[in-house]
Scaffold this motif. Structure first.
Motif, PDB file in Angstrom:
ATOM      1  N   ASN A  93      -9.233  17.483  -0.910  1.00  0.00           N
ATOM      2  CA  ASN A  93     -10.223  16.746  -1.051  1.00  0.00           C
ATOM      3  C   ASN A  93      -9.549  15.404  -1.687  1.00  0.00           C
ATOM      4  O   ASN A  93      -9.267  15.321  -2.764  1.00  0.00           O
ATOM      5  CB  ASN A  93     -11.224  17.398  -2.157  1.00  0.00           C
ATOM      6  CG  ASN A  93     -12.418  16.591  -2.444  1.00  0.00           C
ATOM      7  OD1 ASN A  93     -12.608  15.348  -2.206  1.00  0.00           O
ATOM      8  ND2 ASN A  93     -13.558  16.992  -2.969  1.00  0.00           N
ATOM      9  N   THR A  94      -9.540  14.543  -0.590  1.00  0.00           N
ATOM     10  CA  THR A  94      -8.801  13.441  -0.967  1.00  0.00           C
ATOM     11  C   THR A  94      -9.547  12.400  -2.036  1.00  0.00           C
ATOM     12  O   THR A  94      -8.898  11.962  -3.032  1.00  0.00           O
ATOM     13  CB  THR A  94      -8.690  12.405   0.246  1.00  0.00           C
ATOM     14  OG1 THR A  94      -8.031  13.089   1.101  1.00  0.00           O
ATOM     15  CG2 THR A  94      -8.123  11.089   0.045  1.00  0.00           C
ATOM     16  N   GLN A 126      -0.405   9.428  -2.938  1.00  0.00           N
ATOM     17  CA  GLN A 126      -0.633  10.848  -2.059  1.00  0.00           C
ATOM     18  C   GLN A 126      -2.332  10.655  -1.650  1.00  0.00           C
ATOM     19  O   GLN A 126      -2.321  10.760  -0.306  1.00  0.00           O
ATOM     20  CB  GLN A 126      -0.848  11.949  -3.084  1.00  0.00           C
ATOM     21  CG  GLN A 126       0.678  12.411  -3.624  1.00  0.00           C
ATOM     22  CD  GLN A 126       0.662  13.639  -4.430  1.00  0.00           C
ATOM     23  OE1 GLN A 126      -0.134  14.673  -4.262  1.00  0.00           O
ATOM     24  NE2 GLN A 126       1.614  13.715  -5.108  1.00  0.00           N
ATOM     25  N   ALA A 127      -3.053  10.148  -2.275  1.00  0.00           N
ATOM     26  CA  ALA A 127      -4.433   9.777  -1.834  1.00  0.00           C
ATOM     27  C   ALA A 127      -4.615   8.864  -0.502  1.00  0.00           C
ATOM     28  O   ALA A 127      -5.203   9.277   0.582  1.00  0.00           O
ATOM     29  CB  ALA A 127      -5.259   9.655  -2.901  1.00  0.00           C
ATOM     30  N   VAL A 128      -3.812   7.828  -0.865  1.00  0.00           N
ATOM     31  CA  VAL A 128      -3.825   6.807   0.063  1.00  0.00           C
ATOM     32  C   VAL A 128      -3.018   7.138   1.513  1.00  0.00           C
ATOM     33  O   VAL A 128      -3.461   6.989   2.592  1.00  0.00           O
ATOM     34  CB  VAL A 128      -2.982   5.506  -0.335  1.00  0.00           C
ATOM     35  CG1 VAL A 128      -2.844   4.413   0.763  1.00  0.00           C
ATOM     36  CG2 VAL A 128      -4.019   5.146  -1.410  1.00  0.00           C
ATOM     37  N   GLU A 129      -2.143   8.127   1.366  1.00  0.00           N
ATOM     38  CA  GLU A 129      -1.278   8.634   2.410  1.00  0.00           C
ATOM     39  C   GLU A 129      -2.094   9.625   3.138  1.00  0.00           C
ATOM     40  O   GLU A 129      -2.169   9.464   4.470  1.00  0.00           O
ATOM     41  CB  GLU A 129      -0.122   9.142   1.959  1.00  0.00           C
ATOM     42  CG  GLU A 129       1.012   8.253   1.639  1.00  0.00           C
ATOM     43  CD  GLU A 129       2.325   9.096   0.874  1.00  0.00           C
ATOM     44  OE1 GLU A 129       2.332  10.303   0.827  1.00  0.00           O
ATOM     45  OE2 GLU A 129       3.116   8.281   0.443  1.00  0.00           O
ATOM     46  N   ARG A 130      -3.100  10.464   2.626  1.00  0.00           N
ATOM     47  CA  ARG A 130      -3.783  11.434   3.373  1.00  0.00           C
ATOM     48  C   ARG A 130      -4.940  10.712   4.055  1.00  0.00           C
ATOM     49  O   ARG A 130      -5.264  11.062   5.049  1.00  0.00           O
ATOM     50  CB  ARG A 130      -4.587  12.125   2.083  1.00  0.00           C
ATOM     51  CG  ARG A 130      -3.623  13.195   1.398  1.00  0.00           C
ATOM     52  CD  ARG A 130      -4.603  14.334   0.700  1.00  0.00           C
ATOM     53  NE  ARG A 130      -3.643  15.186  -0.224  1.00  0.00           N
ATOM     54  CZ  ARG A 130      -4.180  15.977  -0.841  1.00  0.00           C
ATOM     55  NH1 ARG A 130      -5.491  16.182  -0.842  1.00  0.00           N
ATOM     56  NH2 ARG A 130      -3.538  16.846  -1.583  1.00  0.00           N
ATOM     57  N   ASP A 131      -5.533   9.748   3.475  1.00  0.00           N
ATOM     58  CA  ASP A 131      -6.813   9.135   4.179  1.00  0.00           C
ATOM     59  C   ASP A 131      -6.948   7.598   3.628  1.00  0.00           C
ATOM     60  O   ASP A 131      -7.551   7.329   2.675  1.00  0.00           O
ATOM     61  CB  ASP A 131      -8.192   9.896   3.926  1.00  0.00           C
ATOM     62  CG  ASP A 131      -9.099   9.433   4.717  1.00  0.00           C
ATOM     63  OD1 ASP A 131      -8.987   8.362   5.500  1.00  0.00           O
ATOM     64  OD2 ASP A 131     -10.091  10.145   4.897  1.00  0.00           O
ATOM     65  N   PRO A 132      -6.222   6.664   4.426  1.00  0.00           N
ATOM     66  CA  PRO A 132      -6.568   5.173   4.152  1.00  0.00           C
ATOM     67  C   PRO A 132      -7.674   4.773   4.545  1.00  0.00           C
ATOM     68  O   PRO A 132      -7.996   3.581   4.286  1.00  0.00           O
ATOM     69  CB  PRO A 132      -5.191   4.872   4.966  1.00  0.00           C
ATOM     70  CG  PRO A 132      -4.951   5.613   5.979  1.00  0.00           C
ATOM     71  CD  PRO A 132      -5.275   7.134   5.592  1.00  0.00           C
ATOM     72  N   THR A 133      -8.561   5.415   4.950  1.00  0.00           N
ATOM     73  CA  THR A 133      -9.888   4.926   5.830  1.00  0.00           C
ATOM     74  C   THR A 133     -10.794   4.841   4.454  1.00  0.00           C
ATOM     75  O   THR A 133     -12.082   4.438   4.657  1.00  0.00           O
ATOM     76  CB  THR A 133     -10.209   5.696   6.759  1.00  0.00           C
ATOM     77  OG1 THR A 133     -10.972   7.151   6.277  1.00  0.00           O
ATOM     78  CG2 THR A 133      -9.445   5.710   8.018  1.00  0.00           C
ATOM     79  N   LEU A 134     -10.617   5.257   3.282  1.00  0.00           N
ATOM     80  CA  LEU A 134     -11.443   5.410   2.201  1.00  0.00           C
ATOM     81  C   LEU A 134     -11.398   4.190   1.161  1.00  0.00           C
ATOM     82  O   LEU A 134     -10.339   3.997   0.574  1.00  0.00           O
ATOM     83  CB  LEU A 134     -11.450   6.917   1.511  1.00  0.00           C
ATOM     84  CG  LEU A 134     -11.355   8.165   2.321  1.00  0.00           C
ATOM     85  CD1 LEU A 134     -11.291   9.381   1.182  1.00  0.00           C
ATOM     86  CD2 LEU A 134     -12.943   8.342   2.565  1.00  0.00           C
ATOM     87  N   MET A 135     -12.414   3.483   1.021  1.00  0.00           N
ATOM     88  CA  MET A 135     -12.553   2.632   0.230  1.00  0.00           C
ATOM     89  C   MET A 135     -12.148   3.020  -1.202  1.00  0.00           C
ATOM     90  O   MET A 135     -11.401   1.936  -1.837  1.00  0.00           O
ATOM     91  CB  MET A 135     -13.923   1.922   0.015  1.00  0.00           C
ATOM     92  CG  MET A 135     -14.122   0.791  -0.600  1.00  0.00           C
ATOM     93  SD  MET A 135     -14.278   0.847  -2.382  1.00  0.00           S
ATOM     94  CE  MET A 135     -15.843   2.029  -2.649  1.00  0.00           C
ATOM     95  N   ASP A 136     -12.610   3.906  -1.665  1.00  0.00           N
ATOM     96  CA  ASP A 136     -12.385   4.402  -3.069  1.00  0.00           C
ATOM     97  C   ASP A 136     -10.748   4.477  -3.176  1.00  0.00           C
ATOM     98  O   ASP A 136     -10.233   4.114  -4.443  1.00  0.00           O
ATOM     99  CB  ASP A 136     -13.076   5.385  -3.683  1.00  0.00           C
ATOM    100  CG  ASP A 136     -14.257   5.091  -4.246  1.00  0.00           C
ATOM    101  OD1 ASP A 136     -14.373   4.132  -4.977  1.00  0.00           O
ATOM    102  OD2 ASP A 136     -15.048   6.164  -4.629  1.00  0.00           O
ATOM    103  N   MET A 175     -15.324  -1.935   2.788  1.00  0.00           N
ATOM    104  CA  MET A 175     -16.631  -2.147   2.281  1.00  0.00           C
ATOM    105  C   MET A 175     -16.867  -3.696   1.858  1.00  0.00           C
ATOM    106  O   MET A 175     -16.725  -4.152   0.971  1.00  0.00           O
ATOM    107  CB  MET A 175     -16.886  -0.953   1.235  1.00  0.00           C
ATOM    108  CG  MET A 175     -18.242  -0.988   0.835  1.00  0.00           C
ATOM    109  SD  MET A 175     -18.506   0.470  -0.415  1.00  0.00           S
ATOM    110  CE  MET A 175     -18.328   1.887   0.447  1.00  0.00           C
ATOM    111  N   PRO A 176     -17.063  -4.406   2.824  1.00  0.00           N
ATOM    112  CA  PRO A 176     -17.187  -5.866   2.513  1.00  0.00           C
ATOM    113  C   PRO A 176     -18.510  -6.409   1.748  1.00  0.00           C
ATOM    114  O   PRO A 176     -18.499  -7.356   1.155  1.00  0.00           O
ATOM    115  CB  PRO A 176     -17.274  -6.519   3.828  1.00  0.00           C
ATOM    116  CG  PRO A 176     -17.874  -5.504   4.802  1.00  0.00           C
ATOM    117  CD  PRO A 176     -17.219  -4.054   4.302  1.00  0.00           C
TER     118      PRO A 176
END
Length: 235
Positions: free
Chosen positions: A59-60, A85-95, A124-125
């Motif tokens: 759960n990223t 680690q979170a950015v490496e896992r899923d860089p498509t998430l705004m948070d 998320m513009p």
């Protein structure tokens, strides 16, 4: 209340626990609660994030929210490790980019923070909070034109989206005041007061701006509204 209800319905759902960690973490704001309550909220938030990761270690968002909580607990090196680690896992998430930016900002890595906020904005513009955050960093760096540009984008977006929020105008006012442009600062606080005519701190900000500009007669009623309260007529 909503996230507590969600947990009642699905106490073993990793995403529910992750979001509850986020809500508890943001409610630990010192402007909202006292220091003891804030610490209690952060401890509960940490427990929820760890439980979310124990249930689903992929759960990223739970990992990102855990990193955000660690920043608030001043565990900065650990926070940076987890958010990377979170950015490496899923860089498509705004948070994940937002929290990476927040972590860098806390560490004083302002250029890296701005870059991460801009990545979050690309995803998320219409999230005006992100423009406020970028503007705040530019203002800290005394890059007032860039700060004002981002605050103005937030104000314009709110207007387009029908969101009534004084925050961009107060941010613009603080920037003008910091740059010695007190007339422009006062105009923007007045705009904020149209949205929140019952908030003492906004009157206080107006009074301080008037005082700095040596408009003492104008400062007195504004500061009285902040300290003692005032009637609609005086307001």
């Amino acid at each position: 209340e909503s996230i507590d209800k969600a947990k009642e319905l699905a106490p073993g759902n990793s995403m529910v626990l992750a979001i509850r960690a986020l809500v508890l973490g943001w409610n630990a704001n010192p402007f909202l609660v006292d220091e003891e309550t804030a610490e209690d909220f952060l401890n509960k938030a940490e427990a929820e994030a760890l439980m979310a990761l124990q249930i689903d270690n992929t759960n990223t968002l739970a990992l990102a929210y855990y990193a955000e909580i660690l920043v608030e607990q001043t565990k900065w090196n650990q926070a940076l490790q987890y958010i990377q680690q979170a950015v490496e896992r899923d860089p498509t998430l705004m948070d994940v980019h937002r929290i990476m930016a927040f972590t860098y900002e806390t560490l004083g890595e302002y250029n890296l923070s701005i870059q991460s906020y801009k990545k979050a904005i690309e995803i998320m513009p219409n999230f005006t909070y992100l423009y406020i955050a970028v503007g705040r960093i530019f203002r800290h760096l005394q890059l007032y034109d860039q700060a004002l540009e981002n605050f103005a984008r937030a104000a314009n977006l709110n207007q387009q989206l029908g969101i009534i929020d004084p925050t961009p105008y107060l941010a613009i006012a603080n920037t003008y005041a910091q740059d010695g442009e007190f007339f422009a600062a006062a105009l923007n606080v007045h705009q904020a007061l149209k949205f929140t005519p019952t908030i003492p701190s906004v009157y206080g900000q107006l009074g301080v701006i008037y005082h700095k500009s040596r408009n003492y007669e104008g400062a007195i009623p504004a500061l009285q509204c902040a300290v003692d309260g005032c009637s609609p007529e005086i307001s």
